[in-house]
Design a protein around this motif. Structure first.
Motif, PDB file in Angstrom:
ATOM      1  N   VAL A  66       0.840  -1.204   0.000  1.00 24.41           N
ATOM      2  CA  VAL A  66       0.000   0.000   0.000  1.00 24.41           C
ATOM      3  C   VAL A  66       0.872   1.249   0.000  1.00 24.41           C
ATOM      4  CG1 VAL A  66      -1.687   1.336   1.327  1.00 24.41           C
ATOM      5  CG2 VAL A  66      -1.941  -1.147   1.127  1.00 24.41           C
ATOM      6  N   TRP A  67       1.913   1.229   0.811  1.00 23.11           N
ATOM      7  CA  TRP A  67       2.800   2.394   0.922  1.00 23.11           C
ATOM      8  C   TRP A  67       3.509   2.665  -0.409  1.00 23.11           C
ATOM      9  CZ3 TRP A  67       3.298   4.194   6.189  1.00 23.11           C
ATOM     10  CH2 TRP A  67       4.009   5.395   6.302  1.00 23.11           C
ATOM     11  N   ALA A  68       4.004   1.606  -1.028  1.00 22.75           N
ATOM     12  CA  ALA A  68       4.723   1.759  -2.294  1.00 22.75           C
ATOM     13  C   ALA A  68       3.805   2.276  -3.390  1.00 22.75           C
ATOM     14  CB  ALA A  68       5.346   0.426  -2.699  1.00 22.75           C
ATOM     15  N   ASP A  69       2.567   1.787  -3.424  1.00 21.25           N
ATOM     16  CA  ASP A  69       1.610   2.258  -4.431  1.00 21.25           C
ATOM     17  C   ASP A  69       1.343   3.749  -4.258  1.00 21.25           C
ATOM     18  OD1 ASP A  69       1.425  -0.240  -5.508  1.00 21.25           O
ATOM     19  OD2 ASP A  69      -0.494  -0.748  -4.575  1.00 21.25           O
ATOM     20  N   TRP A  70       1.203   4.172  -2.995  1.00 19.32           N
ATOM     21  CA  TRP A  70       0.963   5.595  -2.738  1.00 19.32           C
ATOM     22  C   TRP A  70       2.188   6.428  -3.120  1.00 19.32           C
ATOM     23  CZ3 TRP A  70       3.705   8.725   0.657  1.00 19.32           C
ATOM     24  CH2 TRP A  70       3.201  10.023   0.809  1.00 19.32           C
ATOM     25  N   ARG A  87       8.244   8.739   2.112  1.00 20.10           N
ATOM     26  CA  ARG A  87       8.072   7.698   1.100  1.00 20.10           C
ATOM     27  C   ARG A  87       8.473   6.310   1.603  1.00 20.10           C
ATOM     28  NH1 ARG A  87      10.346   8.590  -3.896  1.00 20.10           N
ATOM     29  NH2 ARG A  87      10.621  10.828  -3.594  1.00 20.10           N
ATOM     30  N   HIS A  88       9.089   6.219   2.787  1.00 20.86           N
ATOM     31  CA  HIS A  88       9.650   4.957   3.261  1.00 20.86           C
ATOM     32  C   HIS A  88       8.739   4.292   4.297  1.00 20.86           C
ATOM     33  CE1 HIS A  88      13.259   6.027   1.117  1.00 20.86           C
ATOM     34  NE2 HIS A  88      13.322   7.174   1.778  1.00 20.86           N
ATOM     35  N   CYS A  89       8.211   3.144   3.966  1.00 22.56           N
ATOM     36  CA  CYS A  89       7.334   2.399   4.871  1.00 22.56           C
ATOM     37  C   CYS A  89       8.114   1.926   6.097  1.00 22.56           C
ATOM     38  CB  CYS A  89       6.736   1.200   4.140  1.00 22.56           C
ATOM     39  SG  CYS A  89       5.705   0.143   5.176  1.00 22.56           S
ATOM     40  N   TRP A 195      -3.035   3.900   8.619  1.00 23.40           N
ATOM     41  CA  TRP A 195      -3.197   4.584   7.336  1.00 23.40           C
ATOM     42  C   TRP A 195      -3.208   3.593   6.174  1.00 23.40           C
ATOM     43  CZ3 TRP A 195       0.534   4.965   3.345  1.00 23.40           C
ATOM     44  CH2 TRP A 195       0.089   5.711   2.244  1.00 23.40           C
ATOM     45  N   THR A 196      -2.327   2.600   6.195  1.00 23.73           N
ATOM     46  CA  THR A 196      -2.322   1.626   5.105  1.00 23.73           C
ATOM     47  C   THR A 196      -3.547   0.723   5.167  1.00 23.73           C
ATOM     48  OG1 THR A 196      -0.940   0.080   6.383  1.00 23.73           O
ATOM     49  CG2 THR A 196       0.186   1.613   4.903  1.00 23.73           C
ATOM     50  N   PHE A 197      -4.097   0.546   6.344  1.00 16.94           N
ATOM     51  CA  PHE A 197      -5.297  -0.272   6.534  1.00 16.94           C
ATOM     52  C   PHE A 197      -6.544   0.479   6.086  1.00 16.94           C
ATOM     53  CE2 PHE A 197      -8.696  -1.958   9.340  1.00 16.94           C
ATOM     54  CZ  PHE A 197      -8.586  -3.315   9.090  1.00 16.94           C
ATOM     55  N   CYS A 198      -6.564   1.787   6.353  1.00 15.96           N
ATOM     56  CA  CYS A 198      -7.751   2.604   6.088  1.00 15.96           C
ATOM     57  C   CYS A 198      -7.325   4.042   5.800  1.00 15.96           C
ATOM     58  CB  CYS A 198      -8.688   2.546   7.299  1.00 15.96           C
ATOM     59  SG  CYS A 198     -10.190   3.525   7.149  1.00 15.96           S
TER      60      CYS A 198
END
Length: 227
Positions: A66-70, A87-89, A195-198
């Protein structure tokens, strides 16, 4: 064929949720307070997924994806919203320190939610996190096509934060939390997971991880909603 879940005809008291939760280890049925504010469950808009699929997903991998897609789509100025990570998860947060027994915390939160006058559902699952997939909940469909990855994250939260699934709505999820983050640093790390969950709770809420972290710091229930 077993139904996705059983649903009561009338609203229930929180004490019934507590009693059924206490019997879960014998009955194999996890209780859910099923909010019908936006849409009645009887309308049948559900899509059950095999609970066996949940184990195929890793929470840290889901978070990273999810983080990388964003990050791929975000403008440079957007990274400030996710400070200090940008930008780094950061990966999953460390476990919280329990402030109470997870089941006792869930029982108390069920009493609070039951005051809304909602019916009770029962899902045949070994743990509450799996109820999302078994019941065919599609509340996060606009964020993720499948529910199983989200259930995998919930399993991890059960283990790390003493979370329990207490209630479901058409596009909402209610969790009790027995080991919430209590420091600012831990809270912002947990906020990154949320945030990545929702994503809606951040971008349609306080707007930054730091702002959202303050909202969940020390909080013993987490509410999620998807647009």
């Amino acid at each position: 064929m077993r139904p996705a879940f059983w649903l009561s005809d009338e609203p229930v008291r929180g004490e019934l949720w507590r009693d059924l939760r206490a019997e879960h280890h014998r009955s194999g049925l996890w209780p859910l307070l099923m909010d019908e504010t936006d849409q009645p469950w009887a309308s049948g808009q559900i899509a059950p997924e095999p609970v066996s699929e949940i184990g195929n997903y890793l929470p840290h991998a889901f978070m990273a994806e999810v983080w990388a897609d964003w990050a791929e789509r975000a403008a440079e100025e957007d990274y400030d919203d996710l400070a200090p990570y940008g930008r780094h998860c950061p990966g999953p947060a460390p476990p919280g320190i329990p402030v109470d027994d997870p089941d006792a915390m869930a029982d108390r939160y069920a009493r609070v939610l039951a005051r809304r006058g909602v019916p009770l559902g029962l899902a045949a699952v070994e743990r509450g996190a799996d109820a999302l997939a078994a019941a065919g909940w599609q509340g996060a469909l606009n964020h993720n096509e499948w529910t199983a990855p989200l259930a995998a994250v919930l399993r991890s939260w059960e283990d790390r934060f003493g979370a329990r699934v207490v209630g479901l709505g058409f596009n909402t999820l209610e969790l009790s939390v027995a080991a919430p983050p209590v420091t600012a640093r831990h809270a912002v790390h947990v906020a990154a997971e949320h945030w990545t969950f929702c994503p809606d709770i951040l971008f349609q809420g306080p707007g930054t991880l730091a702002g959202y972290a303050e909202e969940i710091r020390g909080k013993t229930h987490w509410t999620f909603w998807w647009d």
